[in-house]
Write a protein that holds these residues in place. Structure first.
Motif, PDB file in Angstrom:
ATOM      1  N   GLY A 358      14.504  20.911  37.108  1.00  0.00           N
ATOM      2  CA  GLY A 358      14.999  22.055  37.882  1.00  0.00           C
ATOM      3  C   GLY A 358      16.276  22.626  37.301  1.00  0.00           C
ATOM      4  N   ILE A 359      17.177  21.757  36.837  1.00  0.00           N
ATOM      5  CA  ILE A 359      18.427  22.229  36.250  1.00  0.00           C
ATOM      6  C   ILE A 359      18.160  23.028  34.984  1.00  0.00           C
ATOM      7  CG2 ILE A 359      20.556  21.470  35.146  1.00  0.00           C
ATOM      8  CD1 ILE A 359      20.597  19.135  37.139  1.00  0.00           C
ATOM      9  N   ILE A 361      15.413  24.699  34.119  1.00  0.00           N
ATOM     10  CA  ILE A 361      14.815  26.001  34.448  1.00  0.00           C
ATOM     11  C   ILE A 361      15.870  26.963  34.980  1.00  0.00           C
ATOM     12  CG2 ILE A 361      13.185  27.141  35.992  1.00  0.00           C
ATOM     13  CD1 ILE A 361      11.416  24.649  35.773  1.00  0.00           C
ATOM     14  N   TRP A 362      16.762  26.453  35.800  1.00  0.00           N
ATOM     15  CA  TRP A 362      17.812  27.325  36.390  1.00  0.00           C
ATOM     16  C   TRP A 362      18.737  27.887  35.316  1.00  0.00           C
ATOM     17  CZ3 TRP A 362      23.128  26.359  36.606  1.00  0.00           C
ATOM     18  CH2 TRP A 362      23.866  27.245  37.394  1.00  0.00           C
ATOM     19  N   ARG A 363      19.121  27.023  34.372  1.00  0.00           N
ATOM     20  CA  ARG A 363      20.012  27.480  33.316  1.00  0.00           C
ATOM     21  C   ARG A 363      19.330  28.530  32.438  1.00  0.00           C
ATOM     22  NH1 ARG A 363      23.266  22.911  30.268  1.00  0.00           N
ATOM     23  NH2 ARG A 363      24.224  24.835  29.488  1.00  0.00           N
ATOM     24  N   ARG A 364      18.033  28.386  32.136  1.00  0.00           N
ATOM     25  CA  ARG A 364      17.316  29.369  31.325  1.00  0.00           C
ATOM     26  C   ARG A 364      17.281  30.719  32.038  1.00  0.00           C
ATOM     27  NH1 ARG A 364      12.117  26.136  28.761  1.00  0.00           N
ATOM     28  NH2 ARG A 364      13.338  24.824  27.305  1.00  0.00           N
ATOM     29  N   ARG A 365      17.008  30.696  33.330  1.00  0.00           N
ATOM     30  CA  ARG A 365      16.952  31.954  34.077  1.00  0.00           C
ATOM     31  C   ARG A 365      18.319  32.624  34.097  1.00  0.00           C
ATOM     32  NH1 ARG A 365      13.220  30.430  39.362  1.00  0.00           N
ATOM     33  NH2 ARG A 365      11.250  30.244  38.196  1.00  0.00           N
ATOM     34  N   ARG A 366      19.348  31.874  34.168  1.00  0.00           N
ATOM     35  CA  ARG A 366      20.695  32.453  34.203  1.00  0.00           C
ATOM     36  C   ARG A 366      21.044  33.145  32.880  1.00  0.00           C
ATOM     37  NH1 ARG A 366      26.279  29.199  35.592  1.00  0.00           N
ATOM     38  NH2 ARG A 366      27.656  31.023  35.487  1.00  0.00           N
TER      39      ARG A 366
END
Length: 403
Positions: A358-359, A361-366
Motif C-alpha cells: 500500500g505504501i 502504490i501511494w508513493r507512485r500515485r503521489r
C-alpha cells in the motif's frame, strides 16, 4: 497352742468342703484353694497314707505324708488325710495319687487328674466397621479376649447364627498369644465378609468366647450393626487443568483435578509421560513453582474396588517463555499451541506485506500527481509575465501626455 492350730485347720476343711471332690478328673479355678480327699483314710490320726504328686512343679513324683513337713506353700496333708492346695495355679496341673491303709489293713487308692482354668474378661470387638460395601470383602472388626486359661476359642455370629468361615464370603484370621509370666492367653479373631447385593441393610454381628473346659458357658460381646451400601458404578473419569490449556509462566502454579464420581470414592493415582508418579492417592495434583522438568503429559487413574481401574484423557503442561519477540511456548506444549503460533505468524507476515504494498502504490500515485501539476504552473507564470509587460507601456504613455 497345738489344739488351736488343729481347730483352725478343721474349720478351713469345713469351709472348703464344697470344693472337696472325689472324681477322677478335677477342674479348679486359678488362685482358689483345692482339697483332694484320700479315700479309705481313717478320719482321725494315726493314719497310714501317702500322697504322690506329678505336676508342672516337679520333675518326678513328689511324696507327702501326714508325718512330713508341708511342701512350702504349695500343698500339705490335713489331719483327716486330705491334700490341700491353698492357691492352685497352672503349674499344679498334673496327677495326684493317694494310697491309704485303714486300721483293718485294707488298702485304698485314689487317683486325680487336675486341670486349672481362668475365665477371661468379657470379650469385645475393637475397630468395628460402621459401613460395609456389598459385593466386595470388608473388615467387620477384631474380636479380642484377654486373660483366659486354657486358650479357649472365639466364634462369630451373624443375626444370631454362627458364621462358618468358607474362604470366600466369610474369612477369619486368628491369633493366639500367651503371657510369658502369667501363662494366660490373649485371643484375636479378625472377621472379613462380602455382603451380598440386595441383602440386609443393617446386619448384626457379634462374637463369643468359649472356655476350653466343659460345662462353662460362653461369654458374648456387645453386638454391632454396620450399614451395607450398594456400590455406584464408576462414571467417566474427567481431568480438569487450571489454568485452562496447561500453559503457565515459569514459577507459576498448575492444579490438576481428577473427577471420578463413584460410591465408595475410588483411589486416584497420577501418571506423567506414561509412568506412574510415586505419590499417595489424591484427587488433586498441585504443581507449584513449575519448572522445565514439570512439563509433560499428565493423566489420572481411578481405581474402584468393585469396578476396576479407569484412566482419564491426558493433558499437556508447558511453560510460556518470554523473549525479545514476545511470549513463546516450550517445545512440550502440545500441537494446539504450536498451530496457533504458526497461524499468528502467517497472519502477521501477510499484514506487513499488505502494508508495504500500500505504501509503494501511494508513493507512485503521489509522484504522478506532481508531474501533472508542474506544466500547469509554468503556463500561469508566463501569462503573469506578459500581463506585467503590457501594463508598463500604458503607464508611460499616460505620464507624457500631461500639460
Amino acid at each position: 497352742m497345738a489344739a488351736g492350730a488343729t481347730a483352725g485347720t478343721w474349720m478351713l476343711v469345713l469351709s472348703l468342703w464344697g470344693t472337696v471332690v472325689g472324681g477322677q478328673n478335677i477342674t479348679a479355678r486359678m488362685g482358689e484353694p483345692l482339697v483332694l480327699n484320700c479315700k479309705g483314710a481313717p478320719k482321725k490320726p494315726p493314719q497310714q497314707l501317702e500322697w504322690k504328686l506329678n505336676t508342672g512343679r516337679t520333675e518326678a513324683w513328689k511324696v507327702l505324708s501326714p508325718q512330713g513337713s508341708p511342701w512350702d506353700s504349695v500343698a500339705r496333708v490335713l489331719p483327716n488325710g486330705s491334700l490341700l492346695l491353698p492357691a492352685v495355679g497352672i503349674q499344679d496341673e498334673g496327677t495326684f495319687r493317694c494310697r491309704a491303709t485303714n486300721r483293718h489293713g485294707k488298702e485304698t487308692k485314689s487317683n486325680y487328674r487336675v486341670r486349672v482354668y481362668q475365665i477371661p474378661g468379657k470379650p469385645e470387638i475393637i475397630d468395628p466397621a460402621s459401613e460395609l460395601m456389598a459385593g466386595i470383602p470388608n473388615k467387620v472388626g477384631t474380636c479380642v479376649s484377654e486373660g483366659g486359661y486354657p486358650a479357649g476359642t472365639l466364634s462369630w455370629h451373624l443375626d444370631g447364627k454362627p458364621l462358618i468361615p468358607d474362604g470366600k464370603g466369610v474369612s477369619v484370621k486368628e491369633e493366639i498369644r500367651r503371657h510369658p509370666e502369667t501363662g494366660l492367653f490373649t485371643l484375636q479373631s479378625e472377621l472379613m465378609v462380602t455382603p451380598a447385593r440386595g441383602g440386609t441393610a443393617h446386619p448384626t454381628f457379634s462374637c463369643s468366647f468359649s472356655p476350653g473346659i466343659p460345662r462353662r458357658r460362653a461369654l458374648n460381646t456387645a453386638p454391632i450393626q454396620p450399614s451395607v451400601w450398594e456400590p455406584v458404578p464408576l462414571e467417566e473419569v474427567r481431568l480438569v487443568v487450571e489454568p485452562e490449556g496447561g500453559a503457565v509462566v515459569p514459577g507459576g502454579t498448575v492444579t490438576l483435578t481428577c473427577e471420578a464420581p463413584a460410591q465408595p470414592p475410588p483411589q486416584i493415582h497420577w501418571v506423567k509421560d506414561g509412568m506412574p508418579l510415586p505419590l499417595p492417592p489424591s484427587p488433586i495434583l498441585l504443581l507449584p513453582e513449575v519448572e522445565p522438568q514439570d512439563q509433560g503429559t499428565y493423566s489420572c487413574v481411578a481405581t474402584h474396588p468393585s469396578h476396576g481401574s479407569q484412566e482419564s484423557r491426558s493433558v499437556s503442561i508447558s511453560i510460556i517463555e518470554t523473549g525479545e519477540d514476545g511470549p513463546t511456548t516450550g517445545d512440550v506444549g502440545g500441537s494446539g499451541l504450536g498451530t496457533l503460533a504458526l497461524v499468528l505468524g502467517i497472519l502477521g507476515g501477510l499484514g506487513i506485506a499488505t502494508l508495504l504494498i500500500g505504501i509503494i502504490i501511494w508513493r507512485r500515485r503521489r509522484l504522478r500527481g506532481e508531474e501533472r501539476k508542474a506544466p500547469e504552473n509554468q503556463e500561469e507564470e508566463e501569462e503573469r509575465t506578459e500581463l506585467n509587460q503590457s501594463e508598463e507601456p500604458e503607464a508611460a504613455e499616460s505620464g507624457t501626455g500631461g500639460p
